[in-house]
Structures are given as structure tokens and as C-alpha cells.
Write a protein that holds these residues in place. Structure first.
Motif, PDB file in Angstrom:
ATOM      1  N   PHE B  51       0.838  -1.200   0.000  1.00 25.28           N
ATOM      2  CA  PHE B  51       0.000   0.000   0.000  1.00 25.28           C
ATOM      3  C   PHE B  51       0.877   1.255   0.000  1.00 25.28           C
ATOM      4  N   ILE B  52       1.937   1.212   0.813  1.00 28.42           N
ATOM      5  CA  ILE B  52       2.865   2.354   0.851  1.00 28.42           C
ATOM      6  C   ILE B  52       3.535   2.506  -0.518  1.00 28.42           C
ATOM      7  N   GLY B  53       3.885   1.383  -1.116  1.00 29.56           N
ATOM      8  CA  GLY B  53       4.543   1.398  -2.428  1.00 29.56           C
ATOM      9  C   GLY B  53       3.654   1.919  -3.538  1.00 29.56           C
ATOM     10  N   SER B  54       2.326   1.798  -3.327  1.00 29.99           N
ATOM     11  CA  SER B  54       1.407   2.254  -4.373  1.00 29.99           C
ATOM     12  C   SER B  54       1.329   3.782  -4.430  1.00 29.99           C
ATOM     13  N   LYS B  55       1.794   4.440  -3.348  1.00 27.85           N
ATOM     14  CA  LYS B  55       1.828   5.916  -3.361  1.00 27.85           C
ATOM     15  C   LYS B  55       3.083   6.323  -4.128  1.00 27.85           C
ATOM     16  N   LYS B  56       2.930   7.319  -4.952  1.00 25.14           N
ATOM     17  CA  LYS B  56       4.037   7.601  -5.876  1.00 25.14           C
ATOM     18  C   LYS B  56       4.982   8.713  -5.415  1.00 25.14           C
ATOM     19  N   ASP B  57       4.993   9.021  -4.110  1.00 21.59           N
ATOM     20  CA  ASP B  57       5.907  10.085  -3.684  1.00 21.59           C
ATOM     21  C   ASP B  57       7.253   9.516  -3.234  1.00 21.59           C
ATOM     22  N   LYS B  58       8.213  10.401  -3.078  1.00 23.50           N
ATOM     23  CA  LYS B  58       9.591  10.006  -2.784  1.00 23.50           C
ATOM     24  C   LYS B  58       9.714   9.355  -1.397  1.00 23.50           C
ATOM     25  N   ASP B  59       9.007   9.961  -0.410  1.00 30.21           N
ATOM     26  CA  ASP B  59       9.051   9.445   0.963  1.00 30.21           C
ATOM     27  C   ASP B  59       8.545   8.010   1.030  1.00 30.21           C
ATOM     28  N   SER B  60       7.418   7.760   0.333  1.00 26.67           N
ATOM     29  CA  SER B  60       6.827   6.420   0.360  1.00 26.67           C
ATOM     30  C   SER B  60       7.798   5.391  -0.208  1.00 26.67           C
ATOM     31  N   ALA B  61       8.477   5.765  -1.292  1.00 20.01           N
ATOM     32  CA  ALA B  61       9.438   4.840  -1.908  1.00 20.01           C
ATOM     33  C   ALA B  61      10.571   4.535  -0.936  1.00 20.01           C
ATOM     34  N   ALA B  62      11.032   5.571  -0.216  1.00 18.39           N
ATOM     35  CA  ALA B  62      12.143   5.381   0.736  1.00 18.39           C
ATOM     36  C   ALA B  62      11.703   4.491   1.896  1.00 18.39           C
ATOM     37  N   VAL B  63      10.484   4.764   2.404  1.00 17.52           N
ATOM     38  CA  VAL B  63       9.978   3.965   3.536  1.00 17.52           C
ATOM     39  C   VAL B  63       9.752   2.524   3.081  1.00 17.52           C
ATOM     40  N   LYS B  64       9.205   2.357   1.887  1.00 23.14           N
ATOM     41  CA  LYS B  64       8.932   1.001   1.386  1.00 23.14           C
ATOM     42  C   LYS B  64      10.229   0.195   1.290  1.00 23.14           C
ATOM     43  N   SER B  65      11.280   0.838   0.799  1.00 20.15           N
ATOM     44  CA  SER B  65      12.545   0.107   0.648  1.00 20.15           C
ATOM     45  C   SER B  65      13.079  -0.343   2.013  1.00 20.15           C
ATOM     46  N   LEU B  66      12.774   0.456   3.063  1.00 19.06           N
ATOM     47  CA  LEU B  66      13.238   0.075   4.403  1.00 19.06           C
ATOM     48  C   LEU B  66      12.392  -1.045   5.005  1.00 19.06           C
ATOM     49  N   ILE B  67      11.100  -0.999   4.749  1.00 18.32           N
ATOM     50  CA  ILE B  67      10.232  -1.989   5.410  1.00 18.32           C
ATOM     51  C   ILE B  67      10.076  -3.281   4.608  1.00 18.32           C
ATOM     52  N   ASP B  68      10.543  -3.269   3.381  1.00 16.86           N
ATOM     53  CA  ASP B  68      10.436  -4.490   2.562  1.00 16.86           C
ATOM     54  C   ASP B  68      11.167  -5.673   3.186  1.00 16.86           C
ATOM     55  N   GLY B  69      12.234  -5.362   3.908  1.00 16.71           N
ATOM     56  CA  GLY B  69      13.031  -6.446   4.495  1.00 16.71           C
ATOM     57  C   GLY B  69      12.537  -6.909   5.854  1.00 16.71           C
ATOM     58  N   LEU B  70      11.419  -6.336   6.318  1.00 17.22           N
ATOM     59  CA  LEU B  70      10.937  -6.709   7.658  1.00 17.22           C
ATOM     60  C   LEU B  70      10.146  -8.017   7.634  1.00 17.22           C
ATOM     61  N   LYS B  71      10.313  -8.787   8.718  1.00 17.31           N
ATOM     62  CA  LYS B  71       9.565 -10.049   8.821  1.00 17.31           C
ATOM     63  C   LYS B  71       8.435  -9.926   9.836  1.00 17.31           C
ATOM     64  N   GLY B  72       8.663  -9.102  10.827  1.00 10.60           N
ATOM     65  CA  GLY B  72       7.623  -8.955  11.848  1.00 10.60           C
ATOM     66  C   GLY B  72       7.834  -7.686  12.652  1.00 10.60           C
ATOM     67  N   VAL B  73       6.732  -7.021  12.986  1.00  8.94           N
ATOM     68  CA  VAL B  73       6.797  -5.814  13.819  1.00  8.94           C
ATOM     69  C   VAL B  73       5.827  -6.031  14.979  1.00  8.94           C
ATOM     70  N   TYR B  74       6.344  -5.979  16.180  1.00 13.08           N
ATOM     71  CA  TYR B  74       5.516  -6.260  17.368  1.00 13.08           C
ATOM     72  C   TYR B  74       5.705  -5.126  18.376  1.00 13.08           C
ATOM     73  N   ILE B  75       4.609  -4.537  18.796  1.00 14.00           N
ATOM     74  CA  ILE B  75       4.655  -3.472  19.806  1.00 14.00           C
ATOM     75  C   ILE B  75       3.687  -3.840  20.915  1.00 14.00           C
ATOM     76  N   ARG B  76       4.166  -3.746  22.124  1.00 11.08           N
ATOM     77  CA  ARG B  76       3.278  -3.888  23.290  1.00 11.08           C
ATOM     78  C   ARG B  76       3.617  -2.730  24.224  1.00 11.08           C
ATOM     79  N   SER B  77       2.633  -1.915  24.507  1.00 11.97           N
ATOM     80  CA  SER B  77       2.868  -0.789  25.402  1.00 11.97           C
ATOM     81  C   SER B  77       1.712  -0.709  26.396  1.00 11.97           C
ATOM     82  N   PHE B  78       2.058  -0.625  27.658  1.00 14.83           N
ATOM     83  CA  PHE B  78       1.021  -0.605  28.703  1.00 14.83           C
ATOM     84  C   PHE B  78       1.278   0.563  29.646  1.00 14.83           C
ATOM     85  N   GLU B  79       0.227   1.299  29.937  1.00 13.62           N
ATOM     86  CA  GLU B  79       0.338   2.397  30.893  1.00 13.62           C
ATOM     87  C   GLU B  79      -0.598   2.087  32.051  1.00 13.62           C
ATOM     88  N   PHE B  80      -0.049   2.135  33.265  1.00 10.19           N
ATOM     89  CA  PHE B  80      -0.847   1.766  34.444  1.00 10.19           C
ATOM     90  C   PHE B  80      -1.177   3.009  35.264  1.00 10.19           C
TER      91      PHE B  80
END
Lengths: 100, 183
Positions: B51-80
Motif C-alpha cells: 500500500f505504501i509502495g502504491s503511493k508515488k511520492d519520494k518518501d513512500s518509496a524510501a519507507v517502502k525500501s526500508l520496510i520491505d526487508g521486515l519479517k515482523g513488527v511487534y509493539i506492546r505498550s502498557f500504561e498503568f
């Protein structure tokens, strides 16, 4: 009855029945419109076309929605990652400055 | 042949998506005032990248090239809402997982009641294999686990693109604004 009288009787003018013109026209219409131009056929074809086009369009819309949600989550995740790294970096800088 | 098989089996954890059972952390949400739970892997991650790659701007292309190599992104954040709603022991399974998978602890900082640890995974060919951050405060705990070909500098490069704020720039702006407000 002579042959002339018989012929005259057979060929005499007779008025057409009142529904004659309408029945002739109806018959003509039946012959003129082929099956694929009949309203029922057209309605069926339109239904089939819609049935063929709508599910892929819905599926594409849902796929795009899922992709947008995934992108938003990815941006949030990367923002949190960047924020955390920046906090760690700031803590290291603060701790380093304290060392005389 | 037997040696090759053993090598292949040993290499699987390095290249597979996370084997860590995040349910061990997810149960903290029950006591949390606010929580963030993000899991992106496999087809969903590819979908986001596409989806990011389908956007034709320069930033999207740069971000896509960085995230293409990712296998998994996991975030857990808890505020008590108060202290003591979680313990260090709650984070031990993740630390044990990272140690077992040969992640290297590169930063371990503690300041008053705040502790942050940064781990990186380096693959046998010296390429980056991921980043993990565990940040713990008395009333807040955040875990970031990004698996794939990304290093710390790559994350810094994402700031200011695609709606990801440039945190360093924001900090600089806040510092500049502060004296002006004080006057």
C-alpha cells in the motif's frame, strides 16, 4: 348456382374482425424481438453482470481497507520505535554529561 | 548430509517470524489503563508495504525500501494508573527469548526508576536481523520487537516521513520554545 355466382360469393368483401389489426401487430412484435432483447432476458443478464462485478469490487474495497489499517499500524509502530530509541539516546547523553 | 540438516534446523529460528509468545505480555493489558498492541507479520506486513509502495511520492518509496526487508513488527505498550501493576518478572520471558535467539544487548541504561535495554540481532552474514527495545518505568512498560533487515539508523531515517514524527527534531523545537515561553 352458376360458376360466376359461386366465385362472386367466395370473393366477396368481408369486414375484418375488430381485433384483427391488434393480433397481427402482436404476432409481428413476437417475431421481431429476438429472445436476447426480451425484458426478462435483459433483467437476467443485468443480474448476472452485477453478480459478477459486485463481489470483486467489495473484495477490493475490503483489501484496500485492510491495507490502510496495516499501514496506519505500521506507522504507529515505527513512531513508537523511533520515540523509544530517541529516549534511550537522550538518557545516554544526559548520563554522559554528568561524567566529569 | 546430516550436518547440513542440523545447520538448516539451527538456522530456522534466525529467519522465521517471531517465535516469542506475546500472550505472556498481553495479559498485562488486564491491569493497564491504556495499552497498545500491534502485531504485523507475513501477508499483513506485505499488504502495508504494498500500500505504501502504491503511493508515488519520494518518501513512500524510501519507507517502502526500508520496510520491505521486515519479517515482523511487534509493539506492546502498557500504561498503568499506579505502580506495582507489573513486575520485572513479567519481562523475563522476553529477555530469555532474546538471549536464546542470540540477540546482543547493545544498550542498557538506567536513570532513577526508568530502565531501557536495546538489543540487536546480527545475522551470520553480518547483516542486521532486527531490533528490540524494552523500556520499563514504574507505571509504563513498552516493548518493541522488529525482526528483519533493519538497523537503528534505518529507524532514525524514517522520522519525518509518512507521518512518522521526527522525534529528534521535535525535541530540538521544544528546547528552542522553552526559553521563549519562560521570558
Amino acid at each position: 348456382m352458376s360458376i360466376e355466382d359461386q366465385l362472386r360469393s367466395a370473393l366477396r368483401r368481408e369486414p375484418a374482425p375488430p381485433d384483427f389489426a391488434a393480433s397481427v401487430l402482436a404476432g409481428t412484435r413476437r417475431i421481431a424481438s429476438p429472445f436476447w432483447r426480451r425484458p426478462v432476458t435483459l433483467a437476467l443478464a443485468a443480474s448476472l453482470l452485477l453478480a459478477a462485478l459486485i463481489p470483486p469490487a467489495i473484495s477490493e474495497h475490503r483489501r484496500r481497507q485492510r491495507a490502510e489499517e496495516a499501514e496506519a499500524q505500521l506507522v504507529t509502530a515505527l513512531t513508537i520505535a523511533e520515540t523509544q530509541l530517541e529516549r534511550v539516546s537522550a538518557t545516554i547523553q544526559r548520563n554522559t554529561r554528568r561524567i566529569p | 548430509m546430516k550436518n547440513t540438516l542440523i545447520l538448516l534446523v539451527a538456522a530456522v529460528p534466525l529467519f522465521a517470524a517471531s517465535d516469542f509468545d506475546f500472550k505472556q505480555l498481553d495479559r498485562l493489558a488486564a491491569n493497564a489503563k491504556e495499552s497498545t498492541n500491534i502485531t504485523l507479520e507475513g501477508p499483513v506486513l506485505k499488504m502495508a508495504s504494498g500500500f505504501i509502495g502504491s503511493k508515488k511520492d519520494k518518501d513512500s518509496a524510501a519507507v517502502k525500501s526500508l520496510i520491505d526487508g521486515l519479517k515482523g513488527v511487534y509493539i506492546r505498550s502498557f500504561e498503568f494508573d499506579e505502580k506495582g501493576k507489573y513486575t520485572e518478572a513479567d519481562l523475563d520471558p522476553l529477555r530469555a527469548y532474546l538471549d536464546a535467539q542470540h540477540w546482543t544487548k547493545i544498550v542498557d541504561v538506567k536513570q532513577s526508576k526508568e530502565a531501557s535495554t536495546v538489543y540487536v540481532l546480527t545475522l551470520p552474514d553480518s547483516k542486521p536481523g532486527g531490533i528490540a527495545i524494552i523500556s520499563a518505568e514504574p507505571r509504563e512498560v513498552t516493548v518493541v520487537l522488529i525482526e528483519g533487515a533493519i538497523d537503528i539508523n534505518d529507524i532514525g531515517k524514517l522520522g519525518g516521513r509518512m507521518g512518522i514524527p521526527d522525534v529528534a527534531l521535535l525535541d530540538q523545537m521544544k528546547k528552542k520554545e522553552k526559553p521563549a515561553k519562560d521570558q
